[in-house]
Design an enzyme around this catalytic site. Structure first.
Site, short mmCIF file in Angstrom:
data_model
loop_
_atom_site.label_atom_id
_atom_site.label_comp_id
_atom_site.label_asym_id
_atom_site.label_seq_id
_atom_site.Cartn_x
_atom_site.Cartn_y
_atom_site.Cartn_z
N TRP A 291 0.81 -1.21 0.00
CA TRP A 291 0.00 0.00 0.00
C TRP A 291 0.85 1.26 0.00
O TRP A 291 0.40 2.30 -0.49
CB TRP A 291 -1.04 -0.04 1.11
CG TRP A 291 -0.64 0.24 2.53
CD1 TRP A 291 0.47 -0.21 3.18
CD2 TRP A 291 -1.39 1.00 3.48
NE1 TRP A 291 0.46 0.23 4.48
CE2 TRP A 291 -0.68 0.96 4.70
CE3 TRP A 291 -2.59 1.70 3.44
CZ2 TRP A 291 -1.12 1.62 5.85
CZ3 TRP A 291 -3.04 2.33 4.59
CH2 TRP A 291 -2.31 2.29 5.78
N ASP A 460 0.03 -1.18 11.83
CA ASP A 460 0.74 -1.82 12.94
C ASP A 460 1.56 -0.77 13.69
O ASP A 460 2.51 -0.25 13.14
CB ASP A 460 1.63 -2.97 12.44
CG ASP A 460 2.45 -2.59 11.19
OD1 ASP A 460 1.98 -1.78 10.37
OD2 ASP A 460 3.56 -3.10 11.04
N GLU A 678 8.22 9.95 8.43
CA GLU A 678 7.19 8.94 8.11
C GLU A 678 5.81 9.37 8.59
O GLU A 678 4.81 9.10 7.94
CB GLU A 678 7.59 7.62 8.77
CG GLU A 678 6.59 6.50 8.60
CD GLU A 678 6.91 5.30 9.49
OE1 GLU A 678 6.62 4.17 9.07
OE2 GLU A 678 7.43 5.50 10.60
#
Length: 775
Positions: A291, A460, A678
């Site tokens: 993804w 996660d 990120e």
């Protein structure tokens, strides 16, 4: 009259025109050295201007003079500096980098001022470069000049004071994508075989080639022979490479999985194979991801890199053919797992931007992509164990055995300790015996079933999925599969004349889904008939009905995940509810309720948080933050919501949200040496996050090289939502609360103020203080 000076041809002088200023580093620094026209060098610093040190304010009574009218100034042309690269790097770091991280940020305690010699005076006159942003840009430019072998440069002031929005967008387009590009072949193997997640202690490069690709296997064996220094281990996988027992057996010998290649001329009259390039997320993620690649491709399309995005779809087609699914990532320990499915939208967006000069070739390419997506749909997403036949909802429920080997060494220690104590052995010994099947712990098996599902979800980790993920029919997955069904039906009708033959044999899943239908062992074969659009639109209609029945909560005006075991909604408020807008499965009325009643629950100063503070629950030492919970903001959630809101006509809301996120990105870029991380803490507007994995994209020296894959895309895509006025405002780091006024989400602003201040310097210093205390 002085004699005429004759200069060698091709010589560049410091006062010559320099060409375009805001170009990539290779163009700007790729020329030769510049020389002076001066007849005497008695006052020239052309051989290396040494920056003047500013006074030590805290130790010296001398006060730095303010700029006066007689200071050097540019009248006829932009200001440029004459710089000795190595010496200036040394002085900048010594004076300004007070925390020793090879970056200039607002947390550094230097004077934030440096005198540089001007090119027009041969370095004799100076001009002060001031402030964190210009000094950090100076350090970056010096590092780039060093990369290109330059000892002395003539540097335009405009590169130091460049509009930060233009600078970041330019760096993403011209530099970051290039640095994140990988290729799996003889030329690219040494870079991509490096795996920061490998904890085995064995660093031998290894590549696994799928069964049925003998030419590819022989190619890599030839590479191993020609490059013995690599010590490359080439292994061929069995026909069913995702068997859980087999995949677990590879944990002690992890390796890279081969991807698609093209056959090309070898330059010697023969043919050879060449890897198709692709983009990796960056930092510790040095392989092709599922993804991530979708969101990366959106940024690539904005930047005109259609061929690169197309190649990533080619890899996904290859993975579905040989590995049975689009893998979580292209490493051996991911063979059992996939990730959220985006292939159809990715392929259609790229198809719409392909060169129209070869329509038939484009059509054949899309055909391969849609055929692959149909196989993945039937064999993964609506096949057991991922589908719940009773509700017809699909779940993240991958196969697998033991402890996920790619996690950090201590990630599961707190989970394993009670079991180790129960058996009277160390955690390490227990881990080995549990993985080998010597010790049986059904409760732990259940825990890792859900843990693997969390990782397949891409989220996660989060308390939303804690110990239940494999049982949940999530709103995000249902929305994505609804989009698959609509996209496949649309492509068949519009591109393939409402008839598409499937060339690969596999079982078609029963429809409509029911417990009885899935108990029946009979399955229709994929090649027994052609596909038409009606059946796919019927599947989409059915899924939308199931979404409304099981996931929509009219009282709360929000979609929720549905627990297929407990047979009730899981009332964790997730921003992925807005993925229903991206997919188009919400009604106009549902959309209005989502926007008017629920959007405010997730909107904070820096954009959209992953979930609400209330849903996450209280945080403590025994219950630490999870990175996909409040207060963290991630690019996928932003982009999906922007596009979804625009789709339903709520463009102003999409623009406001995109501005918030880009404001947070731009202030971090300006204040912290060009960082592109990120993820963010969107409440504190900070990339210095306190979560289990920390943050990625922060570890660089002097100049950011990569950014981070989907964050790069969020910037490029987000800019396409902004008006000219908004773009100018974000370039000056104008707060969203100033731009949109106090009426914009006032309640959220008050709530955020109660939680934390938003001053970036204060927050950064607070983080440093906390780190020093913990140390």
């Amino acid at each position: 009259m002085a004699p005429t000076l004759n200069h060698p041809t091709g010589v560049t002088f410091v006062d010559d025109g320099h060409g375009p200023v805001h170009v990539d580093a290779a163009t700007y620094y790729g020329g030769g050295e510049a020389f002076t026209r001066s007849r005497t060098y008695s006052h020239s610093h052309i051989q290396g201007y040494i920056p003047k040190r500013t006074p030590l304010f805290e130790e010296d009574t001398h006060m730095r003079a303010r700029r006066m009218s007689h200071d050097e100034k540019s009248v006829t042309s932009p200001r440029r500096f004459l710089i000795d690269v190595e010496e200036t790097i040394r002085v900048v770091l010594e004076q300004e980098d007070t925390d020793g991280d090879f970056q200039i940020s607002i947390t550094d305690a230097g004077p934030k001022m440096m005198a540089l010699g001007t090119a027009t005076s041969n370095g004799f006159k100076t001009f002060d470069v001031r402030g964190t942003y210009m000094l950090s840009n100076l350090l970056q430019e010096l590092a780039l000049a060093r990369d290109h072998g330059r000892k002395r440069i003539v540097l335009d002031e405009a590169r130091l004071s460049e509009n930060p929005v233009d600078r970041l967008s330019r760096m993403i387009k011209n530099s970051f994508w290039h640095s994140l590009t990988r290729r799996i072949d003889g030329d690219g193997l040494e870079i991509i075989t490096a795996d920061p997640k490998n904890r085995t202690g064995r660093v031998q490069p290894r590549i696994y080639v799928p069964h049925g690709e003998p030419a590819m296997a022989e190619y890599y064996r030839k590479v191993a022979r020609e490059k013995p220094h690599m010590n490359l281990d080439v292994q061929v996988l069995p026909p069913k490479p995702d068997d859980a027992i087999f995949v677990k057996s590879l944990n002690s010998k992890p390796g890279l999985l081969a991807l698609a290649m093209n056959e090309v001329d070898d330059g010697k009259g023969g043919r050879t194979l060449k890897g198709i390039p692709f983009i990796v997320p960056g930092a510790r993620f040095n392989e092709l991801y599922n993804w991530d690649s979708y969101f990366i491709s959106l940024g690539l399309l904005v930047d005109g890199q259609v061929t690169m995005a197309k190649g990533m779809v080619d890899h996904f087609i290859f993975e579905i053919k040989h590995y049975g699914k689009i893998l979580n990532g292209s490493r051996s320990y991911y063979l059992c797992r996939t990730q959220p499915p985006f292939l159809t939208d990715m392929a259609l967006q790229i198809y719409n931007q392909l060169d129209r000069s070869d329509v038939e070739s484009n059509r054949q390419w899309l055909k391969r992509a849609i055929q692959a997506a149909i196989k993945e749909y039937h064999t993964i997403w609506v096949a057991e164990p991922r589908i719940d036949p009773k509700t017809g909802l699909s779940r993240y429920r991958p196969d697998g055995l033991g402890i996920p080997p790619e996690t950090e060494a201590t990630h599961f220690t707190h989970i394993l300790e009670p079991y180790a104590e129960k058996h009277g052995i160390s955690v390490l010994e227990f881990s080995e015996k549990y993985n080998n099947g010597v010790l049986k712990e059904p409760e732990l098996d259940e825990y890792f079933l859900h843990d693997r599902a969390v990782r397949e979800s891409g989220h996660d980790t989060t308390y939303r999925f804690e110990k239940r993920c494999a049982n949940l029919g999530t709103i995000d997955l249902q929305a994505l599969l609804y989009k698959y069904e609509v996209d496949i039906g649309t492509a068949i009708r519009e591109v393939f004349d409402d008839e598409l033959e499937l060339e690969e044999e596999f079982d078609l899943a029963p429809f409509p889904p029911s417990v009885e239908a899935y108990r029946n062992p009979y399955r229709e074969c994929s090649t027994s008939r052609s596909q038409n659009s009606d059946e796919w639109f019927e599947r989409a209609d059915h899924r939308r009905e199931m979404i409304d029945k099981y996931l929509w909560n009219e009282n709360k005006k929000l979609y929720f995940d549905y627990d297929t075991v407990l047979e009730k909604q899981s009332l964790y408020e997730s921003v992925t509810a807005f993925w229903a807008l991206w997919a188009g499965c919400a009604s106009e009325e549902q959309c209005w309720k989502l926007v008017s009643q629920s959007l405010k629950k997730f909107e904070v100063l820096g954009g959209l948080v992953s979930g609400t503070d209330e849903s996450r629950g209280k945080i403590s030492l025994d219950r630490p933050n999870r990175q996909w919970d409040y207060p963290y903001a991630w690019p996928p959630h932003q982009i999906m919501t922007w596009v979804g809101l625009e789709r339903y006509g709520y463009l102003e809301d999409a623009q406001r949200l995109s501005y918030r996120f880009l404001y947070m990105m731009t202030t971090a870029f300006v204040d912290f040496n060009g960082v592109v991380p990120e993820k963010f803490d969107a409440v504190k507007l900070s990339h210095l996050v306190d979560a289990e994995y920390g943050n990625q994209g922060l570890d660089f020296k002097m100049v950011p090289r990569e950014g981070f894959g989907w964050m790069n895309s969020a910037y490029q895509v987000g800019l396409s939502f902004l008006t000219t006025h908004m773009r100018r405002a974000v370039a000056t780091c104008t707060s969203p609360e100033v731009l949109f006024g106090s009426s914009a989400n006032l309640e959220n602003a008050i709530a955020q103020a109660a939680h934390a201040a938003t001053d970036p310097l204060g927050l950064a210093m607070e983080s440093l203080n906390i780190d020093s205390v913990l140390a």
